[in-house]
Write an enzyme that holds these catalytic residues in place. Structure first.
Site, mmCIF file in Angstrom:
data_model
loop_
_atom_site.group_PDB
_atom_site.id
_atom_site.type_symbol
_atom_site.label_atom_id
_atom_site.label_comp_id
_atom_site.label_asym_id
_atom_site.label_seq_id
_atom_site.Cartn_x
_atom_site.Cartn_y
_atom_site.Cartn_z
ATOM 1 N N GLY A 217 -4.598 -4.122 -3.925
ATOM 2 C CA GLY A 217 -5.586 -3.085 -4.210
ATOM 3 C C GLY A 217 -4.785 -1.846 -4.547
ATOM 4 O O GLY A 217 -4.173 -1.250 -3.667
ATOM 5 N N HIS A 218 -4.728 -1.517 -5.834
ATOM 6 C CA HIS A 218 -3.888 -0.396 -6.285
ATOM 7 C C HIS A 218 -4.794 0.760 -6.711
ATOM 8 O O HIS A 218 -5.592 0.631 -7.624
ATOM 9 C CB HIS A 218 -2.985 -0.841 -7.448
ATOM 10 C CG HIS A 218 -1.967 -1.865 -7.031
ATOM 11 N ND1 HIS A 218 -1.042 -2.409 -7.888
ATOM 12 C CD2 HIS A 218 -1.706 -2.421 -5.823
ATOM 13 C CE1 HIS A 218 -0.278 -3.268 -7.224
ATOM 14 N NE2 HIS A 218 -0.668 -3.301 -5.969
ATOM 15 N N GLN B 83 2.005 -5.980 -3.280
ATOM 16 C CA GLN B 83 2.435 -6.109 -1.885
ATOM 17 C C GLN B 83 3.735 -5.312 -1.667
ATOM 18 O O GLN B 83 3.936 -4.317 -2.329
ATOM 19 C CB GLN B 83 2.605 -7.577 -1.472
ATOM 20 C CG GLN B 83 1.299 -8.347 -1.373
ATOM 21 C CD GLN B 83 0.729 -8.793 -2.705
ATOM 22 O OE1 GLN B 83 1.415 -9.451 -3.478
ATOM 23 N NE2 GLN B 83 -0.502 -8.459 -3.000
ATOM 24 N N LYS C 179 1.818 2.225 -5.106
ATOM 25 C CA LYS C 179 2.362 1.698 -6.373
ATOM 26 C C LYS C 179 1.453 2.027 -7.557
ATOM 27 O O LYS C 179 1.919 2.433 -8.616
ATOM 28 C CB LYS C 179 2.542 0.163 -6.266
ATOM 29 C CG LYS C 179 3.521 -0.242 -5.171
ATOM 30 C CD LYS C 179 3.572 -1.741 -4.979
ATOM 31 C CE LYS C 179 2.325 -2.336 -4.355
ATOM 32 N NZ LYS C 179 2.089 -1.988 -2.940
ATOM 33 N N ASP D 244 0.805 -1.225 0.000
ATOM 34 C CA ASP D 244 0.000 0.000 0.000
ATOM 35 C C ASP D 244 0.838 1.274 0.000
ATOM 36 O O ASP D 244 0.415 2.307 0.539
ATOM 37 C CB ASP D 244 -0.973 0.015 1.199
ATOM 38 C CG ASP D 244 -1.902 -1.178 1.187
ATOM 39 O OD1 ASP D 244 -2.241 -1.648 0.093
ATOM 40 O OD2 ASP D 244 -2.290 -1.638 2.285
ATOM 41 N N THR E 204 -5.911 -11.553 3.238
ATOM 42 C CA THR E 204 -6.990 -10.817 2.582
ATOM 43 C C THR E 204 -8.165 -11.742 2.286
ATOM 44 O O THR E 204 -9.191 -11.300 1.772
ATOM 45 C CB THR E 204 -6.488 -10.191 1.269
ATOM 46 O OG1 THR E 204 -5.996 -11.251 0.436
ATOM 47 C CG2 THR E 204 -5.378 -9.188 1.522
HETATM 48 P P1 GDP Z 1 -0.761 0.439 -3.555
HETATM 49 O O1 GDP Z 1 -1.369 -0.836 -3.117
HETATM 50 O O2 GDP Z 1 0.723 0.495 -3.315
HETATM 51 O O3 GDP Z 1 -1.091 0.811 -4.978
HETATM 52 O O4 GDP Z 1 -1.384 1.581 -2.626
HETATM 53 P P2 GDP Z 1 -2.942 1.714 -2.194
HETATM 54 O O5 GDP Z 1 -3.705 2.211 -3.356
HETATM 55 O O6 GDP Z 1 -3.415 0.482 -1.521
HETATM 56 O O7 GDP Z 1 -2.833 2.797 -1.049
HETATM 57 C C1 GDP Z 1 -2.306 4.047 -1.260
HETATM 58 C C2 GDP Z 1 -3.376 5.095 -0.885
HETATM 59 O O8 GDP Z 1 -2.768 6.372 -0.764
HETATM 60 C C3 GDP Z 1 -4.431 5.259 -1.966
HETATM 61 O O9 GDP Z 1 -5.642 5.597 -1.340
HETATM 62 C C4 GDP Z 1 -3.917 6.425 -2.789
HETATM 63 O O10 GDP Z 1 -4.955 7.133 -3.455
HETATM 64 C C5 GDP Z 1 -3.285 7.272 -1.726
HETATM 65 N N1 GDP Z 1 -2.115 8.066 -2.150
HETATM 66 C C6 GDP Z 1 -1.151 7.752 -3.037
HETATM 67 N N2 GDP Z 1 -0.192 8.713 -3.044
HETATM 68 C C7 GDP Z 1 -0.556 9.631 -2.142
HETATM 69 C C8 GDP Z 1 0.036 10.850 -1.664
HETATM 70 O O11 GDP Z 1 1.124 11.253 -2.054
HETATM 71 N N3 GDP Z 1 -0.648 11.534 -0.688
HETATM 72 C C9 GDP Z 1 -1.841 11.104 -0.205
HETATM 73 N N4 GDP Z 1 -2.413 11.854 0.738
HETATM 74 N N5 GDP Z 1 -2.426 9.962 -0.624
HETATM 75 C C10 GDP Z 1 -1.781 9.239 -1.563
HETATM 76 P P1 IMO Z 2 -0.908 -4.100 -2.304
HETATM 77 O O1 IMO Z 2 -0.433 -4.630 -3.636
HETATM 78 C C1 IMO Z 2 -0.987 -4.603 2.031
HETATM 79 C C2 IMO Z 2 -1.060 -8.718 3.548
HETATM 80 C C3 IMO Z 2 -2.312 -9.185 4.251
HETATM 81 C C4 IMO Z 2 -1.732 -10.186 5.212
HETATM 82 C C5 IMO Z 2 -0.616 -10.837 4.394
HETATM 83 C C6 IMO Z 2 -1.001 -12.138 3.734
HETATM 84 O O2 IMO Z 2 -2.209 -3.387 -2.378
HETATM 85 O O3 IMO Z 2 0.178 -3.336 -1.645
HETATM 86 P P2 IMO Z 2 -2.514 -12.776 1.645
HETATM 87 O O4 IMO Z 2 -3.946 -12.507 1.362
HETATM 88 O O5 IMO Z 2 -1.565 -12.215 0.616
HETATM 89 O O6 IMO Z 2 -2.224 -14.218 1.926
HETATM 90 O O7 IMO Z 2 -2.218 -12.003 3.023
HETATM 91 O O8 IMO Z 2 -0.252 -9.878 3.399
HETATM 92 N N1 IMO Z 2 -1.259 -8.167 2.194
HETATM 93 C C7 IMO Z 2 -1.207 -6.864 1.885
HETATM 94 N N2 IMO Z 2 -1.030 -5.790 2.665
HETATM 95 N N3 IMO Z 2 -1.087 -4.451 0.696
HETATM 96 C C8 IMO Z 2 -1.246 -5.526 -0.104
HETATM 97 O O9 IMO Z 2 -1.228 -5.437 -1.458
HETATM 98 C C9 IMO Z 2 -1.355 -6.799 0.489
HETATM 99 N N4 IMO Z 2 -1.520 -8.041 -0.002
HETATM 100 C C10 IMO Z 2 -1.459 -8.877 1.051
HETATM 101 O O10 IMO Z 2 -2.957 -8.106 4.897
HETATM 102 O O11 IMO Z 2 -1.140 -9.514 6.298
HETATM 103 MG MG MG Z 3 -2.920 -1.537 -1.870
#
Ligand code: GDP
Ligand code: IMO
Ligand code: MG
Length: 421
Positions: free
Chosen positions: A40-41, A221, A16, A13, A129
């Site tokens: 979840g991107h 991840q 990416k 998270d 998840t």
């Molecule tokens: P990913 O899994 O690495 O793609 O990241 P996620 O989408 O799960 O979580 C990142 C969260 O931070 C999302 O809700 C984005 O919209 C938000 N986000 C990304 N970059 C920034 C930033 O620079 N500032 C803020 N405030 N939010 C951001």
């Molecule tokens: P993105 O790509 C954050 C965590 C789960 C759990 C562990 C194992 O959005 O960054 P799994 O379902 O993979 O067997 O769960 O890994 N986890 C993540 N945490 N971002 C993710 O993906 C994750 N994908 C799995 O919360 O602790």
């Molecule tokens: Mg994510």
């Protein structure tokens, strides 16, 4: 040509999805190499927010090809939902999306096994998840997996064998689910996937490279969730590190170019497992509130804490990071003081390496305190606008980590991205 890789350096998270979307115009193709719908991107542009699970984050740019590589595990039902939502928004997906016939399929019974395994672990549960990731990769490695290519010619015997095996394991765990409906939906969704262009992705990708095309590989991840190097057993079931791109796409190690390592200006984790710099106080809550730190898909609360440079250095080493990208700097805009963990004190001794057992009860983070910048940076357009304290924070991190920070993100929108000269 070589492939560049973008991957998370923390517990996922990091942001990416946003950065892959921003960087895609520099490339001809984007490829996911591991993970599945546990990811979840999130992407934001034109006032709208999108969350991608299995489809690469290059999908919203122009005509770049998006590839789901062999290292990914795919849930047909979730894929169908995701793809149909994109199609409904007007995207001609079939033109740009290619799927490896070597991807392993997540069966309905894999998800049931994931839940049953977690239940059996009780308090020691991983906090997965719930998407069937562990059981699907387990089947892959134990040579019981079902690949998309197995379903191409209408023969269901491999599916049925896997399903029956799973049902007998579930029965041994006291679970006797009726999967009639789940199965019907799953089989329909498989038919839907088969309408896409299935490829031998290793030939396809190497072919692109030979034609001089550029490819960005999108990690899911983060490094601290890597099955070998993360905080085992509280990890995911794939190699999330740069080497994972080689196995997950069929790209040789000498074809890797830049490795973009992405991290938040602080740190978060979702699910169970150690987190040495976690904050259980008001500051942690403030980070969660300002950073909207709730799971992109599950809505689960993310645990929050200060940046951990011990873990980041470890991640940079393992991935061969050549450029750093710092996300969510704006979340710290109102903090008078920022802390960065530079070492761990374990049983009275200071260490700066990531230990075999990451045990929060024995690790005391050693912090350096830095002055906050107390400036709203979210509308900034260029680096020259950065307040001195923020520039000093960047300098401090670069000096500690030994790799340049080339992109700074100051908000969730595409536009809120500053590329440093
Ligand atoms: P990913 O899994 O690495 O793609 O990241 P996620 O989408 O799960 O979580 C990142 C969260 O931070 C999302 O809700 C984005 O919209 C938000 N986000 C990304 N970059 C920034 C930033 O620079 N500032 C803020 N405030 N939010 C951001
Ligand atoms: P993105 O790509 C954050 C965590 C789960 C759990 C562990 C194992 O959005 O960054 P799994 O379902 O993979 O067997 O769960 O890994 N986890 C993540 N945490 N971002 C993710 O993906 C994750 N994908 C799995 O919360 O602790
Ligand atoms: Mg994510």
């Amino acid at each position: 040509m070589k492939v560049d890789i973008l991957l998370g350096l923390q517990w996922g998270d990091e942001g990416k999805g946003k950065v892959v979307d921003v960087l895609t115009p520099r490339y001809d193709a984007v490829a996911r190499f591991q993970g599945g719908p546990n990811a979840g991107h999130t992407l934001e542009f034109d006032g709208k927010k999108y969350v991608l699970r299995s489809i690469p984050s290059g999908i919203f740019q122009k005509d770049q090809i998006n590839i789901i590589g062999n290292g990914v595990v795919l849930d047909p039902v979730l894929f169908q939902e995701e793809a149909q939502a994109l199609e409904a928004s007007g995207k001609d997906l079939r033109k740009v999306l290619k799927i490896s016939r070597k991807v392993h399929l997540i069966l309905p019974t894999h998800r049931l096994l994931d839940a049953a395994n977690e239940k059996a672990k009780g308090a020691a549960k991983i906090g997965t998840t719930g998407k069937g990731i562990g059981p699907t990769y387990t089947d892959k490695v134990s040579r019981n997996g079902l690949r998309l290519g197995n379903m191409e010619h209408g023969d269901l015997s491999a599916y049925q064998a896997a399903r029956d095996r799973h049902l007998s394991i579930l029965a041994s765990m006291g679970e006797h689910p009726d999967i009639t409906e789940l199965e019907a939906k799953w089989l329909d969704a498989v038919k839907y996937i088969l309408t896409y262009d299935l490829i031998d992705s290793e030939y396809f990708i190497n072919g692109l490279l030979n034609q001089g095309k550029s490819i960005l590989c999108e990690g899911a991840q983060g490094t601290l969730l890597d099955v070998d190097f993360g905080s085992y057993p509280f990890v995911t079931s794939s190699n999330t590190i740069s080497a994972g791109a080689c196995c997950g796409l069929g790209v040789a190690p000498n074809k890797i170019g830049e490795v973009f390592g992405i991290f938040k200006a602080y740190c978060t984790r979702v699910g169970s497992g150690p987190f040495p710099t976690e904050l259980h106080d008001e500051t942690g809550k403030k980070i969660r509130d300002l950073g909207h730190e709730y799971g992109a898909v599950t809505g689960r609360e993310r645990r929050c804490g200060w940046i951990d440079l011990v873990a980041l250095k470890y991640a940079i080493m393992i991935n061969g990071v050549t450029q750093l990208i710092m996300m969510k700097s704006d979340v710290l805009d109102t903090f008078p003081e920022i802390r960065a963990c530079v070492a761990y004190e374990i049983d009275g001794k200071q260490v700066d390496t990531f230990p075999f057992t990451v045990d929060d009860s024995r690790i005391k983070p050693v912090y350096v305190n830095l002055p906050g910048w107390l400036t709203d940076m979210t509308q900034f357009k260029e680096e020259s606008q950065f307040p001195k304290q923020f520039s000093d924070y960047i300098k401090f991190l670069e000096q500690q980590l030994g790799v340049p920070i080339t992109i700074v993100s100051i908000g969730p929108d595409r536009q809120q991205t500053i590329v440093r000269k």
